[in-house]
Design a protein around this motif. Structure first.
Motif, PDB file in Angstrom:
ATOM      1  N   THR A 235       0.793  -1.086   0.083  1.00 23.30           N
ATOM      2  CA  THR A 235      -0.123   0.086   0.129  1.00 23.30           C
ATOM      3  C   THR A 235       0.985   1.232   0.059  1.00 23.30           C
ATOM      4  O   THR A 235       2.004   1.390   0.572  1.00 23.30           O
ATOM      5  N   ASP A 238      -1.917   7.879   0.211  1.00 27.00           N
ATOM      6  CA  ASP A 238      -2.456   8.195   1.694  1.00 27.00           C
ATOM      7  C   ASP A 238      -3.004   6.935   2.386  1.00 27.00           C
ATOM      8  O   ASP A 238      -3.928   7.009   3.089  1.00 27.00           O
ATOM      9  N   SER A 239      -2.343   5.900   1.983  1.00 24.86           N
ATOM     10  CA  SER A 239      -3.113   4.688   2.209  1.00 24.86           C
ATOM     11  C   SER A 239      -3.162   4.549   3.894  1.00 24.86           C
ATOM     12  O   SER A 239      -2.515   5.115   4.747  1.00 24.86           O
ATOM     13  N   GLY A 240      -3.826   3.483   4.069  1.00 20.52           N
ATOM     14  CA  GLY A 240      -4.032   2.891   5.278  1.00 20.52           C
ATOM     15  C   GLY A 240      -4.061   1.565   5.467  1.00 20.52           C
ATOM     16  O   GLY A 240      -3.128   0.983   5.021  1.00 20.52           O
ATOM     17  N   VAL A 242      -6.541  -0.701   3.767  1.00 22.10           N
ATOM     18  CA  VAL A 242      -7.546  -0.911   2.846  1.00 22.10           C
ATOM     19  C   VAL A 242      -7.899  -2.583   2.788  1.00 22.10           C
ATOM     20  O   VAL A 242      -6.850  -3.273   2.815  1.00 22.10           O
TER      21      VAL A 242
ATOM     22  N   ARG B 180      -8.996  12.193  -0.898  1.00 25.76           N
ATOM     23  CA  ARG B 180      -7.634  11.962  -0.855  1.00 25.76           C
ATOM     24  C   ARG B 180      -7.593  10.336  -1.664  1.00 25.76           C
ATOM     25  O   ARG B 180      -9.073  10.037  -1.759  1.00 25.76           O
ATOM     26  N   GLN B 181      -6.757   9.628  -1.716  1.00 28.76           N
ATOM     27  CA  GLN B 181      -6.806   8.434  -2.442  1.00 28.76           C
ATOM     28  C   GLN B 181      -6.044   7.316  -1.789  1.00 28.76           C
ATOM     29  O   GLN B 181      -4.909   7.864  -1.229  1.00 28.76           O
ATOM     30  N   GLU B 182      -6.375   6.253  -1.777  1.00 33.52           N
ATOM     31  CA  GLU B 182      -5.479   5.013  -1.224  1.00 33.52           C
ATOM     32  C   GLU B 182      -5.192   3.979  -2.346  1.00 33.52           C
ATOM     33  O   GLU B 182      -5.962   3.708  -3.137  1.00 33.52           O
ATOM     34  N   ASN B 183      -3.968   3.599  -2.219  1.00 37.94           N
ATOM     35  CA  ASN B 183      -3.389   2.769  -3.359  1.00 37.94           C
ATOM     36  C   ASN B 183      -2.811   1.498  -2.765  1.00 37.94           C
ATOM     37  O   ASN B 183      -2.235   1.484  -1.574  1.00 37.94           O
ATOM     38  N   ALA B 184      -2.992   0.433  -3.714  1.00 36.85           N
ATOM     39  CA  ALA B 184      -2.278  -0.801  -3.279  1.00 36.85           C
ATOM     40  C   ALA B 184      -1.810  -1.606  -4.405  1.00 36.85           C
ATOM     41  O   ALA B 184      -2.433  -1.540  -5.704  1.00 36.85           O
ATOM     42  N   VAL B 185      -0.743  -2.141  -4.306  1.00 38.99           N
ATOM     43  CA  VAL B 185      -0.109  -3.100  -5.662  1.00 38.99           C
ATOM     44  C   VAL B 185      -0.002  -4.287  -5.066  1.00 38.99           C
ATOM     45  O   VAL B 185       0.286  -4.656  -4.032  1.00 38.99           O
TER      46      VAL B 185
END
Lengths: 253, 253
Positions: A235, A238-240, A242, B180-185
Motif C-alpha cells: 500500500t 495516503d494509504s491505510g 484497505v 484523498r486516495q488509497e493505493n495498493a499494488v
DNA sequence: AAGTGGTCTAGACCACAGA
DNA sequence: CTGTGGTCTAGACCACTTT
C-alpha cells in the motif's frame, strides 16, 4: 437452451481447472484448511498431475493457496497490507523504520547498482542487509547500498561487519538531510539468499521495491527490497489498511 | 582449488539453466534478437524441453525475455517506467489523465468491489473500461467502478453505454472534490478480457493497482488497474523516470 | 506447409516434514 | 518410515504466425 456449452474456443484445461478450484475455495473451504494431495486431486478431475499443478501454481500466484513441500497445500489467508509509504520506507534507521538490521559488509555492488550510485565500478560500498516482519512472519528482505561518501565519520567503529556496524552506518546516514526519494515496484523472482530469508524456494515471485534516497542532489543510498508476492499487498499514497479480498472467506475453527 | 564446485546441495537444473541463460543474455545477445527455438535449446543443454521452458518462464517473469506463439523467443528491452503517482492516477478524466476511455456500462460489480463501495449487493454501478498506452504499446487495462450517487446528474445523456456515456460519467465525477486516495499494488494473473486487451495469454502475470478515491468521506470511485508485469516497472513517490536495468544491453541493428 | 511456442500426458525420482 | 510437494523426462498434439 439448457444444454452444456459447446466450447467453440476451448480454454486450456488448467485455466478451467483454476476457475473451478477458485470457486470451490470460495464456497467450500476455510482459511488454513488442507486440500487433498495433488495426486488425488488430479485423479478426481481426470487430468495429469502436471496439469493440476499448473492450476495450483496460478492460484498460489494469486495468493489463494500456500504450498509447502512435505506438508501439503493449504488455503491461504487474504493478503496482508504492507505499507511502502515514505513513512515506512523513510531514511533507514529512523524512528518509524519498519526494518530490522541483520548484517553489514563492505562489498562491491552489482553493476546495475553501481551505475545508479554513480560510484566507480569495482568500488566497494556499505551493504546493509535488513529484514521486515509483519504479523509474525517475514515479508521482505532488503539490501541497502550506501556509498562511502554518504557516511564519512565511521571512526570509533572497530567492527568490520555485523549488526553493530550496520547500526553505526545507519546512524551516520541520519546526519544527511533527505531531499526526496524515488520509488519503483516491479515483479522479480527471489534469489537463493532472499528466498531462504523469506522462507520460500528460489525463484518464488517477489515484488521488488527499489528506493533511491537523494540528499545534496546525489543518490545517498539505494534500497532494493524484495517482498513476498504471494502474501503481501503493498500500500502507498495516503494509504491505510484497505481491506479488499477475493470473496467469501471463513476462518477454520 | 581450481576444481569445479561439487554440488553438495545441488540446485535444480532449471534454476542453473536460468542463471546460465541470464548471463548469456547479458553478454551475447542484443535487445530484440531472436533466440534459438525451444527444442534446439533443450537439446543443446541436454535437458527435456519442459525443463528448458521452466527456465525461460523465469526469465520471462523477470522481464528478460518475450515469447510469442508462432513467432519465437526474443530478448526483451528493459522494463519501461510507468508512473502510478497521484498525478497520473488522479481523478479519472482530469487534465493529466494517462488513460483512454473505452466503454461504459451499468453493471453489478463483483462482491469484493461492492463491499468496499458500501453499495448494496446486486446494486448496479457505472463501470467504465479504460486502457493505458505507453511507448506505443498497451500497458494496462482498468475497470473503474462508480456508484450511482457519485454522479447524480446524468440527464441529457441518452446513450446507455459507449465511450460517449463514459466521458459524461467522468465529467460528472469531476464535480466532486477529491479528498484523498488509497493505493495498493499486488500480484495477480490476467483474466481473459484483460489478457486480450494487453496482448497476452490468460493467466499472464500482472500488477494489480487498486485505487480508492475518497470524496465527502465516502468511496466515490474504485479503480482496479492491471498492468503487464513483464514490461512495466511502476514508479511512485517523488518519482521520475529512474533507469535501473539488469546488465549490459545493446540494441539490435 | 512449415515452424514456433502452448498444452497435456504418464510416468519416474528427489527433497523434505512429520510421526 | 510414509506422505507431501518439487523436479525431470520423452514423448504427443494443438494454436498460432509466417512463408
Amino acid at each position: 437452451m439448457g444444454t452444456t456449452q459447446l466450447e467453440t474456443v476451448p480454454e486450456p484445461k488448467y485455466w478451467h481447472l483454476r476457475t473451478v478450484l477458485s470457486e470451490a475455495l470460495d464456497s467450500e473451504f476455510s482459511v488454513g484448511e488442507i486440500l487433498p494431495n495433488e495426486r488425488d486431486l488430479a485423479a478426481r478431475f481426470g487430468v495429469a498431475r502436471a496439469t493440476l499443478r499448473q492450476a495450483l501454481e496460478q492460484l498460489e500466484l494469486e495468493g489463494r493457496l500456500q504450498r509447502r513441500r512435505g506438508v501439503g497445500t493449504t488455503v491461504a489467508p487474504p493478503r496482508m497490507g504492507v505499507s511502502v509509504d515514505t513513512a515506512q520506507h523513510a531514511w533507514p534507521g529512523g524512528p518509524h523504520d519498519a526494518w530490522q538490521t541483520v548484517d553489514c559488509a563492505l562489498e562491491v555492488p552489482p553493476a546495475a547498482v553501481a551505475e545508479t550510485l554513480v560510484t566507480g565500478r569495482d568500488e566497494p560500498v556499505h551493504t546493509v542487509r535488513r529484514s521486515r516482519v509483519s504479523h509474525g512472519q517475514p515479508v521482505a528482505a532488503e539490501l541497502l547500498y550506501i556509498p562511502a561518501d554518504s557516511v564519512r565519520d565511521l571512526s570509533g567503529i572497530d567492527a568490520p561487519s555485523g549488526a553493530a556496524r550496520a547500526r553505526a552506518v545507519l546512524r551516520e546516514l541520519q546526519r544527511l538531510e533527505l531531499e526526496r526519494q524515488e520509488n519503483a515496484v516491479e515483479l522479480g523472482s527471489a534469489r537463493a539468499d532472499d528466498a531462504r530469508e523469506l522462507d520460500r524456494l528460489p525463484g518464488a515471485p517477489v515484488l521488488v521495491v527499489t528506493t533511491r534516497f537523494i540528499a545534496r542532489g546525489r543518490t545517498a543510498a539505494l534500497s532494493v527490497a524484495t517482498y513476498r508476492a504471494d502474501t503481501c499487498r503493498l500500500t502507498f499514497g495516503d494509504s491505510g489498511g484497505v481491506e479488499i479480498h477475493h470473496g467469501p472467506e471463513r476462518h477454520a475453527s
